[in-house]
Design a protein around this motif. Structure first.
Motif, PDB file in Angstrom:
ATOM      1  N   PRO A   1      20.393   6.793   1.141  1.00  0.00           N
ATOM      2  CA  PRO A   1      19.128   6.824   2.140  1.00  0.00           C
ATOM      3  C   PRO A   1      18.507   8.094   1.957  1.00  0.00           C
ATOM      4  O   PRO A   1      19.049   8.810   1.688  1.00  0.00           O
ATOM      5  CB  PRO A   1      19.273   7.209   3.868  1.00  0.00           C
ATOM      6  CG  PRO A   1      21.377   6.910   3.633  1.00  0.00           C
ATOM      7  CD  PRO A   1      21.943   6.558   2.403  1.00  0.00           C
ATOM      8  N   GLU A   2      17.016   7.912   1.543  1.00  0.00           N
ATOM      9  CA  GLU A   2      16.078   8.441   1.308  1.00  0.00           C
ATOM     10  C   GLU A   2      14.641   9.120   2.359  1.00  0.00           C
ATOM     11  O   GLU A   2      14.438   7.949   2.700  1.00  0.00           O
ATOM     12  CB  GLU A   2      15.210   8.391   0.063  1.00  0.00           C
ATOM     13  CG  GLU A   2      14.774   9.482  -0.636  1.00  0.00           C
ATOM     14  CD  GLU A   2      14.908  11.053  -1.062  1.00  0.00           C
ATOM     15  OE1 GLU A   2      14.410  11.643  -0.173  1.00  0.00           O
ATOM     16  OE2 GLU A   2      15.867  11.397  -1.465  1.00  0.00           O
ATOM     17  N   LEU A   3      14.115   9.871   2.888  1.00  0.00           N
ATOM     18  CA  LEU A   3      13.694  10.388   3.784  1.00  0.00           C
ATOM     19  C   LEU A   3      11.830  11.099   3.027  1.00  0.00           C
ATOM     20  O   LEU A   3      11.442  11.008   3.774  1.00  0.00           O
ATOM     21  CB  LEU A   3      14.275  10.940   5.014  1.00  0.00           C
ATOM     22  CG  LEU A   3      15.139   9.769   5.670  1.00  0.00           C
ATOM     23  CD1 LEU A   3      15.807  10.628   6.639  1.00  0.00           C
ATOM     24  CD2 LEU A   3      14.409   8.587   6.030  1.00  0.00           C
ATOM     25  N   ARG A   4      12.553  11.281   1.641  1.00  0.00           N
ATOM     26  CA  ARG A   4      11.254  12.390   1.460  1.00  0.00           C
ATOM     27  C   ARG A   4      10.460  11.230   0.465  1.00  0.00           C
ATOM     28  O   ARG A   4      10.734  10.523  -0.155  1.00  0.00           O
ATOM     29  CB  ARG A   4      12.154  13.206   0.551  1.00  0.00           C
ATOM     30  CG  ARG A   4      13.225  14.493   0.553  1.00  0.00           C
ATOM     31  CD  ARG A   4      13.511  15.214   0.005  1.00  0.00           C
ATOM     32  NE  ARG A   4      14.239  14.526  -1.096  1.00  0.00           N
ATOM     33  CZ  ARG A   4      14.792  14.487  -0.938  1.00  0.00           C
ATOM     34  NH1 ARG A   4      15.390  16.329  -1.919  1.00  0.00           N
ATOM     35  NH2 ARG A   4      16.713  13.990  -2.143  1.00  0.00           N
TER      36      ARG A   4
ATOM     37  N   SER B   1       0.867  -1.226   0.018  1.00  0.00           N
ATOM     38  CA  SER B   1       0.154  -0.119   0.200  1.00  0.00           C
ATOM     39  C   SER B   1       0.800   1.098   0.245  1.00  0.00           C
ATOM     40  O   SER B   1       1.993   1.113   0.399  1.00  0.00           O
ATOM     41  CB  SER B   1      -0.339   0.170   1.811  1.00  0.00           C
ATOM     42  OG  SER B   1      -0.146   0.515   2.181  1.00  0.00           O
ATOM     43  N   GLY B   2       0.271   2.307  -0.492  1.00  0.00           N
ATOM     44  CA  GLY B   2       1.058   3.585  -0.583  1.00  0.00           C
ATOM     45  C   GLY B   2       0.969   3.797   1.277  1.00  0.00           C
ATOM     46  O   GLY B   2       1.962   4.239   1.258  1.00  0.00           O
ATOM     47  N   GLY B   3       0.401   3.823   2.464  1.00  0.00           N
ATOM     48  CA  GLY B   3       1.195   3.761   3.466  1.00  0.00           C
ATOM     49  C   GLY B   3       1.937   2.787   3.840  1.00  0.00           C
ATOM     50  O   GLY B   3       3.330   3.343   4.517  1.00  0.00           O
ATOM     51  N   GLU B   4       2.259   1.967   3.539  1.00  0.00           N
ATOM     52  CA  GLU B   4       3.317   0.624   3.771  1.00  0.00           C
ATOM     53  C   GLU B   4       4.332   1.928   3.385  1.00  0.00           C
ATOM     54  O   GLU B   4       5.927   1.947   4.462  1.00  0.00           O
ATOM     55  CB  GLU B   4       3.142  -0.304   3.404  1.00  0.00           C
ATOM     56  CG  GLU B   4       4.632  -1.809   3.503  1.00  0.00           C
ATOM     57  CD  GLU B   4       3.980  -2.730   2.775  1.00  0.00           C
ATOM     58  OE1 GLU B   4       5.038  -3.801   3.327  1.00  0.00           O
ATOM     59  OE2 GLU B   4       3.129  -2.830   2.735  1.00  0.00           O
ATOM     60  N   ALA B   5       5.013   1.410   2.118  1.00  0.00           N
ATOM     61  CA  ALA B   5       5.357   2.928   1.333  1.00  0.00           C
ATOM     62  C   ALA B   5       6.013   4.011   1.928  1.00  0.00           C
ATOM     63  O   ALA B   5       7.566   3.360   2.377  1.00  0.00           O
ATOM     64  CB  ALA B   5       5.379   2.871  -0.154  1.00  0.00           C
ATOM     65  N   ARG B   6       5.106   5.057   2.249  1.00  0.00           N
ATOM     66  CA  ARG B   6       5.444   5.887   2.655  1.00  0.00           C
ATOM     67  C   ARG B   6       5.969   5.396   3.979  1.00  0.00           C
ATOM     68  O   ARG B   6       7.644   6.129   4.885  1.00  0.00           O
ATOM     69  CB  ARG B   6       4.496   7.124   3.330  1.00  0.00           C
ATOM     70  CG  ARG B   6       4.118   7.259   2.504  1.00  0.00           C
ATOM     71  CD  ARG B   6       2.356   8.571   2.305  1.00  0.00           C
ATOM     72  NE  ARG B   6       1.288   8.015   2.663  1.00  0.00           N
ATOM     73  CZ  ARG B   6       0.948   7.121   1.787  1.00  0.00           C
ATOM     74  NH1 ARG B   6       0.735   7.298   0.298  1.00  0.00           N
ATOM     75  NH2 ARG B   6      -0.249   6.581   2.087  1.00  0.00           N
ATOM     76  N   TRP B   7       5.660   4.347   5.265  1.00  0.00           N
ATOM     77  CA  TRP B   7       5.975   3.810   6.369  1.00  0.00           C
ATOM     78  C   TRP B   7       7.687   3.356   6.294  1.00  0.00           C
ATOM     79  O   TRP B   7       8.451   4.290   6.977  1.00  0.00           O
ATOM     80  CB  TRP B   7       5.328   3.079   6.844  1.00  0.00           C
ATOM     81  CG  TRP B   7       6.223   2.481   8.200  1.00  0.00           C
ATOM     82  CD1 TRP B   7       5.828   3.281   9.365  1.00  0.00           C
ATOM     83  CD2 TRP B   7       7.873   1.314   8.433  1.00  0.00           C
ATOM     84  NE1 TRP B   7       6.840   2.221  10.270  1.00  0.00           N
ATOM     85  CE2 TRP B   7       7.152   1.482  10.326  1.00  0.00           C
ATOM     86  CE3 TRP B   7       7.733   0.013   7.589  1.00  0.00           C
ATOM     87  CZ2 TRP B   7       8.421   0.364  10.492  1.00  0.00           C
ATOM     88  CZ3 TRP B   7       8.592  -0.562   7.721  1.00  0.00           C
ATOM     89  CH2 TRP B   7       8.939  -0.634   9.292  1.00  0.00           C
TER      90      TRP B   7
END
Length: 78
Positions: free
Chosen positions: A49-52, A30-36
């Protein structure tokens, strides 16, 4: 991933956002899992590492999550 070529993800636009790519390529459910995952620092772009979460990815960029690497390509390149 030394010694291995990354898979490719073709885009028809000039860029794709990082969270959308992870979902589209079924790296996350899911998109939520991706953002997490991004927020936890589990995703690398071009070796860093990418946090954006909405980082714009362009052809030539390489995304890595654990042992999965994906190179962004334009449909003109496929």
């Amino acid at each position: 991933m030394p010694g291995q070529n990354p898979a490719t993800a073709a885009i028809t636009t000039s860029y794709i956002e990082l969270d959308k790519l992870l979902k589209r390529e079924n790296i996350t459910a899911s998109g939520g899992e991706a953002r997490w995952m991004i927020g936890e620092g589990l995703v690398r772009v071009n070796g860093e590492p990418e946090l954006r979460k909405r980082r714009k990815l362009y052809p030539g960029d390489v995304v890595q999550v654990q042992d999965v690497a994906i190179r962004i390509v334009s449909t003109a390149d496929t």
